[in-house]
Scaffold this motif. Sequence first.
Motif, mmCIF file in Angstrom:
data_model
loop_
_atom_site.group_PDB
_atom_site.id
_atom_site.type_symbol
_atom_site.label_atom_id
_atom_site.label_comp_id
_atom_site.label_asym_id
_atom_site.label_seq_id
_atom_site.Cartn_x
_atom_site.Cartn_y
_atom_site.Cartn_z
ATOM 1 N N UNK A 96 0.823 -1.207 0.000
ATOM 2 C CA UNK A 96 0.000 0.000 0.000
ATOM 3 C C UNK A 96 0.861 1.262 0.000
ATOM 4 N N UNK A 97 1.920 1.276 0.801
ATOM 5 C CA UNK A 97 2.721 2.488 0.937
ATOM 6 C C UNK A 97 3.761 2.656 -0.163
ATOM 7 N N UNK A 98 3.785 1.750 -1.152
ATOM 8 C CA UNK A 98 4.619 1.998 -2.332
ATOM 9 C C UNK A 98 4.045 3.165 -3.127
ATOM 10 N N UNK A 99 2.714 3.273 -3.164
ATOM 11 C CA UNK A 99 2.058 4.372 -3.882
ATOM 12 C C UNK A 99 0.736 4.685 -3.188
ATOM 13 N N UNK A 100 0.772 5.266 -1.977
ATOM 14 C CA UNK A 100 -0.473 5.466 -1.220
ATOM 15 C C UNK A 100 -1.411 6.473 -1.866
ATOM 16 N N UNK A 101 -0.892 7.472 -2.560
ATOM 17 C CA UNK A 101 -1.778 8.467 -3.169
ATOM 18 C C UNK A 101 -2.662 7.857 -4.256
ATOM 19 N N UNK A 102 -2.113 6.910 -4.998
ATOM 20 C CA UNK A 102 -2.927 6.254 -6.029
ATOM 21 C C UNK A 102 -4.066 5.458 -5.402
ATOM 22 N N UNK A 103 -3.775 4.780 -4.297
ATOM 23 C CA UNK A 103 -4.824 3.995 -3.653
ATOM 24 C C UNK A 103 -5.840 4.884 -2.936
ATOM 25 N N UNK A 104 -5.405 6.021 -2.391
ATOM 26 C CA UNK A 104 -6.322 6.895 -1.658
ATOM 27 C C UNK A 104 -7.162 7.767 -2.596
ATOM 28 N N UNK B 46 -6.817 7.821 -6.297
ATOM 29 C CA UNK B 46 -6.814 7.453 -7.711
ATOM 30 C C UNK B 46 -8.185 7.278 -8.306
ATOM 31 N N UNK B 47 -9.116 6.741 -7.510
ATOM 32 C CA UNK B 47 -10.454 6.495 -8.035
ATOM 33 C C UNK B 47 -11.184 7.798 -8.353
ATOM 34 N N UNK B 48 -10.823 8.891 -7.676
ATOM 35 C CA UNK B 48 -11.492 10.163 -7.914
ATOM 36 C C UNK B 48 -10.976 10.861 -9.165
ATOM 37 N N UNK C 230 -9.102 9.270 -11.931
ATOM 38 C CA UNK C 230 -9.267 8.464 -13.145
ATOM 39 C C UNK C 230 -9.710 7.063 -12.724
ATOM 40 N N UNK C 231 -11.019 6.865 -12.653
ATOM 41 C CA UNK C 231 -11.501 5.585 -12.151
ATOM 42 C C UNK C 231 -11.201 4.438 -13.117
ATOM 43 N N UNK C 232 -11.046 4.720 -14.417
ATOM 44 C CA UNK C 232 -10.679 3.655 -15.356
ATOM 45 C C UNK C 232 -9.256 3.182 -15.082
ATOM 46 N N UNK C 233 -8.358 4.112 -14.918
ATOM 47 C CA UNK C 233 -6.966 3.744 -14.624
ATOM 48 C C UNK C 233 -6.881 3.034 -13.270
ATOM 49 N N UNK C 234 -7.648 3.506 -12.302
ATOM 50 C CA UNK C 234 -7.650 2.891 -10.976
ATOM 51 C C UNK C 234 -8.124 1.441 -11.063
ATOM 52 N N UNK C 235 -9.203 1.213 -11.801
ATOM 53 C CA UNK C 235 -9.722 -0.143 -11.966
ATOM 54 C C UNK C 235 -8.710 -1.031 -12.678
ATOM 55 N N UNK C 236 -8.056 -0.484 -13.685
ATOM 56 C CA UNK C 236 -7.044 -1.244 -14.426
ATOM 57 C C UNK C 236 -5.847 -1.569 -13.531
ATOM 58 N N UNK C 237 -5.469 -0.626 -12.700
ATOM 59 C CA UNK C 237 -4.358 -0.856 -11.764
ATOM 60 C C UNK C 237 -4.711 -1.990 -10.804
#
Length: 164
Positions: free
Chosen positions: A119-127, A129-131, A133-140
């Motif tokens: 989680x802490x490798x990229x916490x901003x994307x997990x916190x 990211x869905x807001x 680019x939800x497509x990129x978040x889902x793909x990730x």
Amino acid sequence: PIGPNFPLVSEKVMGPHGFNRGSYTFWSLKNPIVGPIYRPPWVVGGIHNPTIDPMVHFNTQDRFQTVTLAEYAKCFLYGWMPARVMMGMVYVPVLMVMFVVWLEQRREPMEIFMDREEYFKDPNSYMYGVYFDHHHFSHMLCHRRAHKWGYAGQDITLEGDHHH
């Protein structure tokens, strides 16, 4: 003892039978009455012109010799007609629940817990990211599950630029 139109009688007596062939119609708001008003026997004083002889019709002596198998099945199934609604009220929700259970069994489980290091490798994307680019978040998350459950490289939709 059973005529070809057994549950129905003459249209002169009870009016026309069948869907949208009654005394009223919903196709016209100006003239909705299109036929004779329904006259039940308890209003007009009994059956004017009886189509069956009750002594013959309700006699059960040698019934299975006087009724064909098709007529017997027809009379038996007419008794079950009101049960269609009750069966639908039971079986439709049961089948819908079974469909959802079957559908959910074919999906991979949701990831409710994640390792702290991952989680802490990229916490901003997990916190957030869905807001953004939800497509990129889902793909990730698809990529993450593919590596977690061991099917990475087997799904061509996750490889290269096949995503939108």
